[in-house]
Motif scaffolding. Structure first.
Motif, PDB file in Angstrom:
ATOM      1  N   SER A  26      69.156 -66.766  17.431  1.00 17.71           N
ATOM      2  CA  SER A  26      70.468 -66.864  16.784  1.00 17.71           C
ATOM      3  C   SER A  26      71.275 -68.032  17.339  1.00 17.71           C
ATOM      4  O   SER A  26      71.968 -68.741  16.593  1.00 17.71           O
ATOM      5  CB  SER A  26      71.233 -65.557  16.972  1.00 17.71           C
ATOM      6  OG  SER A  26      70.534 -64.461  16.421  1.00 17.71           O
ATOM      7  N   ARG A  27      71.167 -68.249  18.645  1.00 15.38           N
ATOM      8  CA  ARG A  27      71.889 -69.371  19.249  1.00 15.38           C
ATOM      9  C   ARG A  27      71.363 -70.707  18.730  1.00 15.38           C
ATOM     10  O   ARG A  27      72.138 -71.618  18.425  1.00 15.38           O
ATOM     11  CB  ARG A  27      71.761 -69.324  20.769  1.00 15.38           C
ATOM     12  CG  ARG A  27      72.524 -70.432  21.485  1.00 15.38           C
ATOM     13  CD  ARG A  27      72.436 -70.255  22.982  1.00 15.38           C
ATOM     14  NE  ARG A  27      71.073 -70.358  23.459  1.00 15.38           N
ATOM     15  CZ  ARG A  27      70.490 -71.512  23.799  1.00 15.38           C
ATOM     16  NH1 ARG A  27      71.164 -72.637  23.704  1.00 15.38           N
ATOM     17  NH2 ARG A  27      69.244 -71.528  24.218  1.00 15.38           N
ATOM     18  N   ASN A  28      70.034 -70.819  18.605  1.00 17.73           N
ATOM     19  CA  ASN A  28      69.458 -72.052  18.078  1.00 17.73           C
ATOM     20  C   ASN A  28      69.901 -72.305  16.642  1.00 17.73           C
ATOM     21  O   ASN A  28      70.201 -73.439  16.261  1.00 17.73           O
ATOM     22  CB  ASN A  28      67.936 -71.990  18.146  1.00 17.73           C
ATOM     23  CG  ASN A  28      67.423 -72.054  19.567  1.00 17.73           C
ATOM     24  OD1 ASN A  28      68.138 -72.487  20.475  1.00 17.73           O
ATOM     25  ND2 ASN A  28      66.192 -71.617  19.778  1.00 17.73           N
ATOM     26  N   GLU A  29      69.960 -71.241  15.836  1.00 16.65           N
ATOM     27  CA  GLU A  29      70.399 -71.401  14.450  1.00 16.65           C
ATOM     28  C   GLU A  29      71.869 -71.784  14.397  1.00 16.65           C
ATOM     29  O   GLU A  29      72.283 -72.619  13.565  1.00 16.65           O
ATOM     30  CB  GLU A  29      70.154 -70.106  13.681  1.00 16.65           C
ATOM     31  CG  GLU A  29      70.402 -70.220  12.178  1.00 16.65           C
ATOM     32  CD  GLU A  29      69.469 -71.215  11.521  1.00 16.65           C
ATOM     33  OE1 GLU A  29      69.881 -71.806  10.502  1.00 16.65           O
ATOM     34  OE2 GLU A  29      68.346 -71.408  12.021  1.00 16.65           O
ATOM     35  N   ALA A  30      72.681 -71.197  15.278  1.00 19.41           N
ATOM     36  CA  ALA A  30      74.093 -71.566  15.316  1.00 19.41           C
ATOM     37  C   ALA A  30      74.277 -73.026  15.723  1.00 19.41           C
ATOM     38  O   ALA A  30      75.144 -73.732  15.199  1.00 19.41           O
ATOM     39  CB  ALA A  30      74.846 -70.648  16.280  1.00 19.41           C
ATOM     40  N   VAL A 169      71.011 -84.932  21.046  1.00 22.64           N
ATOM     41  CA  VAL A 169      71.799 -84.554  22.224  1.00 22.64           C
ATOM     42  C   VAL A 169      71.641 -83.079  22.544  1.00 22.64           C
ATOM     43  O   VAL A 169      72.119 -82.619  23.574  1.00 22.64           O
ATOM     44  CB  VAL A 169      73.287 -84.885  22.001  1.00 22.64           C
ATOM     45  CG1 VAL A 169      73.464 -86.355  21.712  1.00 22.64           C
ATOM     46  CG2 VAL A 169      73.873 -84.046  20.856  1.00 22.64           C
ATOM     47  N   THR A 170      70.973 -82.329  21.663  1.00 23.97           N
ATOM     48  CA  THR A 170      70.753 -80.904  21.913  1.00 23.97           C
ATOM     49  C   THR A 170      69.314 -80.683  22.349  1.00 23.97           C
ATOM     50  O   THR A 170      68.452 -81.535  22.183  1.00 23.97           O
ATOM     51  CB  THR A 170      71.044 -80.076  20.654  1.00 23.97           C
ATOM     52  OG1 THR A 170      70.050 -80.376  19.661  1.00 23.97           O
ATOM     53  CG2 THR A 170      72.416 -80.406  20.111  1.00 23.97           C
ATOM     54  N   THR A 171      69.054 -79.511  22.886  1.00 26.78           N
ATOM     55  CA  THR A 171      67.698 -79.138  23.306  1.00 26.78           C
ATOM     56  C   THR A 171      67.221 -77.881  22.605  1.00 26.78           C
ATOM     57  O   THR A 171      66.293 -77.227  23.065  1.00 26.78           O
ATOM     58  CB  THR A 171      67.669 -78.901  24.831  1.00 26.78           C
ATOM     59  OG1 THR A 171      68.593 -77.851  25.154  1.00 26.78           O
ATOM     60  CG2 THR A 171      68.029 -80.165  25.583  1.00 26.78           C
ATOM     61  N   CYS A 172      67.823 -77.571  21.472  1.00 28.15           N
ATOM     62  CA  CYS A 172      67.520 -76.294  20.833  1.00 28.15           C
ATOM     63  C   CYS A 172      66.635 -76.434  19.610  1.00 28.15           C
ATOM     64  O   CYS A 172      66.324 -75.440  18.978  1.00 28.15           O
ATOM     65  CB  CYS A 172      68.824 -75.592  20.423  1.00 28.15           C
ATOM     66  SG  CYS A 172      69.877 -75.182  21.835  1.00 28.15           S
ATOM     67  N   TRP A 214      61.905 -78.499   0.699  1.00 26.99           N
ATOM     68  CA  TRP A 214      63.271 -78.006   0.536  1.00 26.99           C
ATOM     69  C   TRP A 214      63.266 -76.494   0.608  1.00 26.99           C
ATOM     70  O   TRP A 214      62.295 -75.842   0.213  1.00 26.99           O
ATOM     71  CB  TRP A 214      63.835 -78.468  -0.811  1.00 26.99           C
ATOM     72  CG  TRP A 214      65.337 -78.520  -0.849  1.00 26.99           C
ATOM     73  CD1 TRP A 214      66.178 -77.584  -1.365  1.00 26.99           C
ATOM     74  CD2 TRP A 214      66.164 -79.577  -0.366  1.00 26.99           C
ATOM     75  NE1 TRP A 214      67.476 -77.987  -1.231  1.00 26.99           N
ATOM     76  CE2 TRP A 214      67.504 -79.205  -0.618  1.00 26.99           C
ATOM     77  CE3 TRP A 214      65.925 -80.788   0.254  1.00 26.99           C
ATOM     78  CZ2 TRP A 214      68.582 -80.008  -0.278  1.00 26.99           C
ATOM     79  CZ3 TRP A 214      66.989 -81.587   0.590  1.00 26.99           C
ATOM     80  CH2 TRP A 214      68.305 -81.200   0.327  1.00 26.99           C
ATOM     81  N   ASN A 215      64.356 -75.922   1.119  1.00 28.07           N
ATOM     82  CA  ASN A 215      64.487 -74.475   1.144  1.00 28.07           C
ATOM     83  C   ASN A 215      65.963 -74.112   1.008  1.00 28.07           C
ATOM     84  O   ASN A 215      66.839 -74.976   1.000  1.00 28.07           O
ATOM     85  CB  ASN A 215      63.884 -73.885   2.429  1.00 28.07           C
ATOM     86  CG  ASN A 215      64.475 -74.496   3.687  1.00 28.07           C
ATOM     87  OD1 ASN A 215      65.695 -74.616   3.815  1.00 28.07           O
ATOM     88  ND2 ASN A 215      63.615 -74.892   4.613  1.00 28.07           N
ATOM     89  N   GLN A 216      66.228 -72.830   0.905  1.00 32.48           N
ATOM     90  CA  GLN A 216      67.589 -72.372   0.647  1.00 32.48           C
ATOM     91  C   GLN A 216      68.518 -72.676   1.819  1.00 32.48           C
ATOM     92  O   GLN A 216      69.644 -73.120   1.623  1.00 32.48           O
ATOM     93  CB  GLN A 216      67.579 -70.863   0.364  1.00 32.48           C
ATOM     94  CG  GLN A 216      68.955 -70.313  -0.004  1.00 32.48           C
ATOM     95  CD  GLN A 216      68.920 -68.812  -0.234  1.00 32.48           C
ATOM     96  OE1 GLN A 216      68.011 -68.145   0.226  1.00 32.48           O
ATOM     97  NE2 GLN A 216      69.909 -68.290  -0.940  1.00 32.48           N
ATOM     98  N   MET A 217      68.059 -72.461   3.049  1.00 33.72           N
ATOM     99  CA  MET A 217      68.915 -72.711   4.198  1.00 33.72           C
ATOM    100  C   MET A 217      69.262 -74.198   4.316  1.00 33.72           C
ATOM    101  O   MET A 217      70.398 -74.553   4.655  1.00 33.72           O
ATOM    102  CB  MET A 217      68.207 -72.230   5.473  1.00 33.72           C
ATOM    103  CG  MET A 217      69.106 -72.239   6.702  1.00 33.72           C
ATOM    104  SD  MET A 217      70.589 -71.200   6.492  1.00 33.72           S
ATOM    105  CE  MET A 217      69.807 -69.581   6.346  1.00 33.72           C
TER     106      MET A 217
END
Length: 814
Positions: A26-30, A169-172, A214-217
């Protein structure tokens, strides 16, 4: 090179997934949503920077030139005014040329490069920060320097660079290339939203022209990014007071949102007091269709001329010293400036200024140019040439003070030729706005001409100008869905949706009869292996075995360091099959296949007909021999019929054999006479794929074991360590191998992908093409029913040119 969007399910990756819980996911998706938000914000800020600086530079230049003309025209020294204008334009474009000389990828609109990147082609440096700086700064001076280019196109490239750069700049991010591609898609859509104030059009642009997956998200994130970019640009433009814009507001009018994008067309409405005026009627659709046909023809002509110019540049300009490219830019600038100044001075007509407003922000008196005209009148040609292109478009859309047919016709011809010459020079240059302005002049010419005919007094010339702009732009770039929505959002008039859609479709179909869209032409000229949406017609007659590569470089699960280094230094492949040799006899292989119920239930052909690498090579050699025999028979028949000189018959036969062998069977080695044929093409059981950068990373980290110790003594790498060098993967020549003994062994099985997508040799090419493109693959192994690798399919095997050639060869051999 291609980008691999498929996930590598090796042991480090699986261990990393096992350590994650629902909170981490969830954190990675956020984080992905937050990164998308920042991509939109930064894209909007870059658009603001480009817009404000260009207007300041243009205001400075035009103000000084105006004063020079007013002072020197009385004394008859207009040549000095031209020299002042030349000095400004040459200085600005020289600076722009220097930036593109430092980074050649900053030249052009960048849309072909972004389209290739989103299609899965690795274009070096296309999404680097230095490219963004050169693009953003270079477009300031190319537009302010008077070149017939736009700033909206480079904004799309800038947005894609921001989208690809901010996530680093992120590691997620888990899927390295896949996340980078998705963020680049969102950034490109944000660039469209900021340029045209069209968030929905930006999403459709990325879907239609860019991403193959392509996808919905991704749709939701791209829409958020587009809306954020448009909102950010709106917010800062509302509080930035620029002379000539929104005079009713003050410096503190933050949040008024009067200008949704860099290019807005204003509100289309009939002039007050004009009875019977209508924006458009059903009968006008027939005229619009004809305009679409003409727009498609003009676009095809534009593309054909620009193609020849581009080929000439690639041959005589681009492969020479960068100073030659800068000199070409200066030449184009000088000619454009002289033509525009001369046309405004000698060919323009003086028209009375009508006390009306051309859009919601600027009255007509503040946008027309009075060069060489008495008080109370304006120069219609100077108004088109010496305003910003966006202002000139709004003039053609909304100003009812009629431009003369002569001025419109001359402006269209001059602008058509100059913009065609300019696109492709070594400066950041957009194509959207010049095409819109050229088409708007064409449409306004048609509207003014029709208004002189009986029965057309009701028409609104601005509508025909908009339709002409859509027709010409559609004929040049061949976009349909996204361009329709972009134009609708830019006009804020949904009633124009039907005519714009019809005109764009007609223009595209008409232009496709002669050539491709200009972006696709430039991609083809650069030799980029772009995969279209569908394979060419007739590909269902080919299967994977007809197009695959059979000359493979492979490694074993346990391979000596010396062999791995040799393979990496002598080949440039980006993935290597991990195989073991199959020493079983044919009887044992058949028995093993029968014992494996899963294999036997899924094979589509008998075991004795299973394709192997050896019999595939033999089949091609026999096909070659058959072709040679057929050539000999044809030549002999011609000789007997007397159509060939007997003295030259033998020489002609030998020449035909030699050339046909070279052209039709280039690289199909070895021949039947080569030694070691059976050893070289022995059956190889396929176990997985390992990427080139993974092997280099393992070497640089010293992942190996001595031959007298078990493989369990080999050091292990985590997923973070394995991807630590991303995106600057090491080169094999940069690895320090002094600490590794050549006889040491590397166990690659923990780091290979044991479950890549594979196809059988008899899989039809359309299915291979669909799987490869939609899943964003880089390599597609071809395995037979025995689990043996017989070939591999790459992007180059699926290009339109290669598939057509394979089909032609197949028909010839049949």
């Amino acid at each position: 090179q291609s980008l691999d969007y498929d996930c590598c399910f090796n042991e480090p990756y699986i261990h990393m997934l096992e350590k994650q819980d629902s909170r981490t996911s969830s954190r990675n998706e956020a984080v992905r949503w937050v990164v998308t938000l920042f991509v939109g914000i930064f894209t909007g800020l870059v658009a603001l920077f480009i817009d404000v600086v260009i207007k300041e530079l243009m205001g400075l230049k035009v103000g000084i030139v105006k004063n020079c003309i007013e002072l020197l025209s009385v004394k008859g020294y207009l040549v000095l005014s031209l020299l002042v204008l030349l000095a400004f334009n040459l200085s600005f474009t020289f600076i722009s040329g220097l930036f593109t000389a430092a980074e050649p990828l900053a030249a052009g609109s960048g849309i072909p490069e972004v389209k290739c990147y989103l299609n899965g082609v690795k274009v070096p440096r296309v999404v680097r920060l230095f490219t963004l700086v050169c693009k953003a700064v270079g477009v300031l001076f190319s537009v302010a320097g008077g070149l017939l280019v736009g700033k909206e196109g480079p904004m799309i490239h800038s947005g894609a660079v921001i989208g690809a750069g901010v996530p680093q700049v992120t590691t997620c991010t888990l899927y390295i290339y896949r996340d980078k591609r998705d963020f680049a898609s969102s950034g490109a859509a944000a660039g469209v939203a900021a340029a045209f104030g069209a968030p929905i059009g930006g999403v459709l642009f990325s879907l239609e022209e860019g991403s193959s997956f392509w996808n919905q998200m991704l749709t939701w994130r791209t829409f958020l990014c587009s809306m954020t970019a448009a909102f950010t640009l709106n917010l800062f433009l509302s509080g930035t007071r620029i002379e000539g814009e929104n005079p009713s507001s003050d410096n503190t009018a933050w949040g008024s949102f009067y200008q949704p994008g860099l290019l807005t067309f204003g509100q289309f409405k009939c002039p007050e007091g004009e009875r019977g005026c209508q924006l458009w009627t059903v009968l006008d659709l027939f005229v619009f269709i004809v305009m679409g046909v003409v727009g498609g023809l003009l676009g095809a002509l534009f593309n054909a001329i620009n193609t020849r110019l581009t080929k000439h540049r690639m041959k005589h300009v681009h492969n020479r010293h960068p100073a030659i490219r800068v000199l070409e830019v200066l030449l184009v600038t000088m000619v454009t400036t002289i033509v525009a100044f001369t046309a405004a001075m000698t060919l323009g007509e003086c028209k009375e200024v009508a006390p009306i407003v051309i859009n919601v922000t600027s009255p007509v008196e503040q946008t027309v140019q009075y060069f060489f005209c008495p008080n109370g009148t304006y120069n219609d040609m100077a108004t088109l040439f010496f305003n910003t292109q966006e202002t000139s478009i709004r003039q053609l859309f909304h100003q009812e003070a009629t431009f003369s047919l002569q001025s419109l016709g001359i402006f269209f011809l001059l602008f058509f030729c100059l913009s065609c010459w300019t696109y492709g020079t070594s400066v950041p240059s957009g194509l959207f706005v010049p095409s819109l302005l050229c088409g708007a002049a064409y449409g306004r010419f048609v509207g003014n001409l029709l208004k002189m005919l009986p029965g057309f007094e009701h028409i609104y010339s601005g509508t025909f100008s908009l339709i002409g702009a859509a027709a010409f732009l559609g004929g040049v770039v061949r976009m349909t869905i996204s361009l329709t929505v972009i134009l609708i959002e830019s006009t804020n008039e949904i009633s124009y949706g039907l005519p714009i859609m019809i005109v764009l479709m007609v223009a595209k179909f008409t232009g496709d009869l002669f050539n491709h869209g200009l972006y696709d032409i430039h991609i083809e000229l650069k030799g980029v292996p772009l995969l279209e949406w569908h394979p060419p017609h007739g590909m269902d007659r080919l299967c994977a075995s007809d197009i695959m590569e059979t000359s493979l470089s492979y490694i074993y699960p346990h391979t000596r360091i010396q062999s791995i280094v040799s393979i990496l230094r002598t080949t440039r492949h980006h993935a290597y099959p991990v195989v073991t040799e199959n020493h079983d006899s044919m009887v044992e292989r058949r028995a093993r296949a029968k014992a494996n119920t899963m294999v036997s239930n899924n094979i589509k052909f008998r075991n004795e007909n299973s394709l192997t690498r050896a019999n595939e090579q033999m089949r091609r050699i026999m096909s070659r021999r058959s072709a040679e025999i057929k050539i000999l028979e044809d030549q002999e028949q011609r000789s007997r019929s007397g159509s060939m000189d007997s003295r030259n018959a033998e020489e002609d036969i030998n020449f035909t054999l030699m050339t046909s062998s070279v052209e039709l069977y280039r690289g199909l080695s070895p021949t039947a006479e080569d030694h070691g044929f059976g050893d070289k093409f022995k059956p190889l059981t396929f176990h997985g794929l390992i990427l080139r950068h993974q092997l280099i990373t393992l070497l640089s980290r010293g992942v190996c074991y001595a031959e007298n110790t078990p493989s369990s003594c080999q050091p292990t790498l985590t997923y973070e360590e394995l991807t630590e060098d991303y995106p600057r993967w090491l080169d094999i020549h940069d690895v320090d191998l002094t600490q590794l003994h050549p006889r040491m062994i590397m166990d690659v099985t923990p780091y290979m992908n044991p479950c890549p997508y594979t196809v059988s040799p008899n899989t039809p090419v359309p299915q291979v093409f669909k799987l490869f493109r939609t899943m964003g693959l880089r390599h597609l192994p071809v395995t037979n029913d025995m689990g043996e690798i017989v070939g591999i399919v790459t992007r180059h095997n699926l290009t339109t040119e290669n598939l057509k050639q394979k089909l032609k060869d197949s028909q010839h051999n049949a």
